[in-house]
Motif scaffolding. Structure first.
Motif, PDB file in Angstrom:
ATOM      1  N   UNK A   1     -38.345  -8.397 -24.888  1.00 26.66           N
ATOM      2  CA  UNK A   1     -37.338  -8.900 -25.815  1.00 26.66           C
ATOM      3  C   UNK A   1     -37.897  -9.240 -26.965  1.00 26.66           C
ATOM      4  N   UNK A   2     -37.283  -8.997 -28.055  1.00 28.10           N
ATOM      5  CA  UNK A   2     -37.885  -9.253 -29.319  1.00 28.10           C
ATOM      6  C   UNK A   2     -37.848 -10.879 -29.705  1.00 28.10           C
ATOM      7  N   UNK A   3     -36.800 -11.379 -28.812  1.00 31.50           N
ATOM      8  CA  UNK A   3     -36.850 -12.833 -29.157  1.00 31.50           C
ATOM      9  C   UNK A   3     -37.281 -13.633 -27.849  1.00 31.50           C
ATOM     10  N   UNK A   4     -38.055 -13.183 -27.045  1.00 29.70           N
ATOM     11  CA  UNK A   4     -38.502 -14.127 -26.024  1.00 29.70           C
ATOM     12  C   UNK A   4     -39.809 -14.780 -26.576  1.00 29.70           C
ATOM     13  N   UNK A   5     -39.851 -15.915 -25.821  1.00 31.65           N
ATOM     14  CA  UNK A   5     -41.155 -16.861 -25.965  1.00 31.65           C
ATOM     15  C   UNK A   5     -41.186 -17.873 -24.806  1.00 31.65           C
ATOM     16  N   UNK A   6     -42.270 -17.994 -24.621  1.00 37.39           N
ATOM     17  CA  UNK A   6     -42.611 -18.908 -23.352  1.00 37.39           C
ATOM     18  C   UNK A   6     -42.031 -20.407 -23.899  1.00 37.39           C
ATOM     19  N   UNK A   7     -41.117 -21.126 -22.995  1.00 38.73           N
ATOM     20  CA  UNK A   7     -40.326 -22.238 -23.052  1.00 38.73           C
ATOM     21  C   UNK A   7     -40.780 -23.203 -22.078  1.00 38.73           C
ATOM     22  N   UNK A   8     -40.888 -24.550 -22.601  1.00 35.41           N
ATOM     23  CA  UNK A   8     -41.048 -25.395 -21.338  1.00 35.41           C
ATOM     24  C   UNK A   8     -39.670 -25.618 -20.784  1.00 35.41           C
ATOM     25  N   UNK A   9     -39.688 -26.167 -19.736  1.00 28.96           N
ATOM     26  CA  UNK A   9     -38.338 -26.736 -19.155  1.00 28.96           C
ATOM     27  C   UNK A   9     -37.539 -27.587 -20.186  1.00 28.96           C
ATOM     28  N   UNK A  10     -38.260 -28.438 -20.792  1.00 30.19           N
ATOM     29  CA  UNK A  10     -37.621 -29.217 -21.778  1.00 30.19           C
ATOM     30  C   UNK A  10     -36.812 -28.324 -23.067  1.00 30.19           C
ATOM     31  N   UNK A  11     -37.668 -27.445 -23.566  1.00 30.61           N
ATOM     32  CA  UNK A  11     -37.243 -26.519 -24.595  1.00 30.61           C
ATOM     33  C   UNK A  11     -36.008 -25.635 -24.171  1.00 30.61           C
ATOM     34  N   UNK A  12     -36.161 -25.254 -22.982  1.00 33.97           N
ATOM     35  CA  UNK A  12     -35.089 -24.432 -22.296  1.00 33.97           C
ATOM     36  C   UNK A  12     -33.807 -25.224 -22.145  1.00 33.97           C
ATOM     37  N   UNK A  13     -33.881 -26.437 -21.788  1.00 35.11           N
ATOM     38  CA  UNK A  13     -32.711 -27.425 -21.456  1.00 35.11           C
ATOM     39  C   UNK A  13     -32.118 -27.847 -22.829  1.00 35.11           C
ATOM     40  N   UNK A  14     -32.931 -27.946 -23.935  1.00 38.32           N
ATOM     41  CA  UNK A  14     -32.388 -28.362 -25.007  1.00 38.32           C
ATOM     42  C   UNK A  14     -31.749 -27.072 -25.611  1.00 38.32           C
ATOM     43  N   UNK A  15     -32.254 -26.121 -25.582  1.00 40.90           N
ATOM     44  CA  UNK A  15     -31.504 -24.644 -26.094  1.00 40.90           C
ATOM     45  C   UNK A  15     -30.419 -24.360 -25.463  1.00 40.90           C
ATOM     46  N   UNK A  16     -30.182 -24.798 -24.011  1.00 36.93           N
ATOM     47  CA  UNK A  16     -29.114 -24.460 -23.403  1.00 36.93           C
ATOM     48  C   UNK A  16     -27.932 -25.276 -23.917  1.00 36.93           C
TER      49      UNK A  16
ATOM     50  N   UNK B   1     -27.669 -26.986 -26.461  1.00 33.42           N
ATOM     51  CA  UNK B   1     -27.302 -26.762 -27.863  1.00 33.42           C
ATOM     52  C   UNK B   1     -26.086 -25.620 -27.830  1.00 33.42           C
ATOM     53  N   UNK B   2     -25.819 -24.975 -26.921  1.00 32.88           N
ATOM     54  CA  UNK B   2     -24.744 -24.094 -26.961  1.00 32.88           C
ATOM     55  C   UNK B   2     -23.402 -24.512 -27.251  1.00 32.88           C
TER      56      UNK B   2
ATOM     57  N   UNK C   1     -20.465 -24.535 -26.008  1.00 28.27           N
ATOM     58  CA  UNK C   1     -19.741 -24.855 -24.797  1.00 28.27           C
ATOM     59  C   UNK C   1     -20.100 -26.163 -24.152  1.00 28.27           C
ATOM     60  N   UNK C   2     -21.437 -26.685 -24.516  1.00 23.46           N
ATOM     61  CA  UNK C   2     -21.950 -27.915 -24.192  1.00 23.46           C
ATOM     62  C   UNK C   2     -21.958 -28.802 -25.149  1.00 23.46           C
ATOM     63  N   UNK C   3     -21.206 -28.648 -26.435  1.00 23.40           N
ATOM     64  CA  UNK C   3     -21.549 -29.632 -27.696  1.00 23.40           C
ATOM     65  C   UNK C   3     -21.204 -30.894 -27.407  1.00 23.40           C
ATOM     66  N   UNK C   4     -20.139 -31.279 -26.524  1.00 25.08           N
ATOM     67  CA  UNK C   4     -19.642 -32.510 -26.290  1.00 25.08           C
ATOM     68  C   UNK C   4     -20.522 -33.150 -25.262  1.00 25.08           C
ATOM     69  N   UNK C   5     -21.191 -32.338 -24.126  1.00 26.45           N
ATOM     70  CA  UNK C   5     -22.063 -33.229 -23.354  1.00 26.45           C
ATOM     71  C   UNK C   5     -23.493 -33.600 -24.157  1.00 26.45           C
ATOM     72  N   UNK C   6     -23.635 -32.339 -25.127  1.00 25.09           N
ATOM     73  CA  UNK C   6     -24.882 -32.743 -25.992  1.00 25.09           C
ATOM     74  C   UNK C   6     -24.919 -33.991 -26.664  1.00 25.09           C
ATOM     75  N   UNK C   7     -23.568 -34.255 -27.452  1.00 26.49           N
ATOM     76  CA  UNK C   7     -23.107 -35.293 -28.246  1.00 26.49           C
ATOM     77  C   UNK C   7     -23.319 -36.588 -27.365  1.00 26.49           C
ATOM     78  N   UNK C   8     -22.701 -36.502 -26.067  1.00 23.51           N
ATOM     79  CA  UNK C   8     -22.753 -37.577 -25.469  1.00 23.51           C
ATOM     80  C   UNK C   8     -23.897 -37.984 -24.736  1.00 23.51           C
TER      81      UNK C   8
END
Length: 179
Positions: free
Chosen positions: A84-99, A101-102, A104-111
């Motif tokens: 995938x042209x967009x693939x990169x190795x992420x840490x668990x923290x980076x993946x959690x943060x990226x997900x 930020x979606x 559908x999770x904006x209220x959870x992220x804000x809280x």
């Protein structure tokens, strides 16, 4: 597809997401079929060996290896990754943060951002607890659950902020007040 414009027309008609999902489902389905056929083939080859003394002219198993990272006998390091042209190795923290930020999770992220944890702490606490109240207990805040939103910030003394979330079991909105 023989022509790129036919593919582009399908993308226009169905969208990138649906076509990529269909492709991944087909690949997954073929993989399952392959796994089922592999055992049948191994059983057939074993029967031929036992009953007729016939042996395959090749070594059974993966022709290219099985591990994600593998060092060959020649010393080469092979790293197998999705193409995938967009693939990169992420840490668990980076993946959690990226997900998180979606949209559908904006209220959870804000809280969760109100709690002022580092990404590593936040991931650890979210994985440890099954409720927002549990995560808040790990913070420096106190949690109060409100029945309705306050009329103004000054209507409830001493609070720092509040967050609105949805209880996934009851599907009801819940307001949390943090002191």
């Amino acid at each position: 597809m023989k022509l790129r414009h036919e593919f582009d027309a399908l993308v226009q008609q169905y969208g990138n997401g649906r076509l990529e999902f269909a492709f991944r489902q087909i690949v997954w389905s073929l993989g399952i079929q392959y796994k089922n056929v592999v055992q049948l083939a191994k059983n057939l080859l074993e029967t031929w060996r036992r009953d007729f003394g016939l042996l395959p002219s090749f070594k059974l198993g993966s022709a290219f290896g099985r591990k994600r990272r593998e060092r060959t006998t020649d010393g080469d390091l092979i790293i197998r990754e999705s193409s995938s042209e967009f693939f990169s190795e992420e840490t668990y923290e980076q993946r959690f943060h990226r997900i998180l930020r979606r949209p559908e999770f904006n209220t959870a992220e804000s809280a969760l951002s109100i709690l002022q944890f580092t990404e590593r702490e936040l991931l650890r606490f979210v994985m440890k607890h099954d409720s927002y109240a549990g995560v808040v207990r790990e913070s420096m805040f106190e949690l109060t659950i409100l029945e309705k939103a306050p009329q103004s910030h000054s209507s409830i003394g001493g609070f720092r902020s509040f967050a609105g979330l949805v209880d996934v079991q009851s599907r009801c909105p819940v307001l949390y007040l943090l002191y």
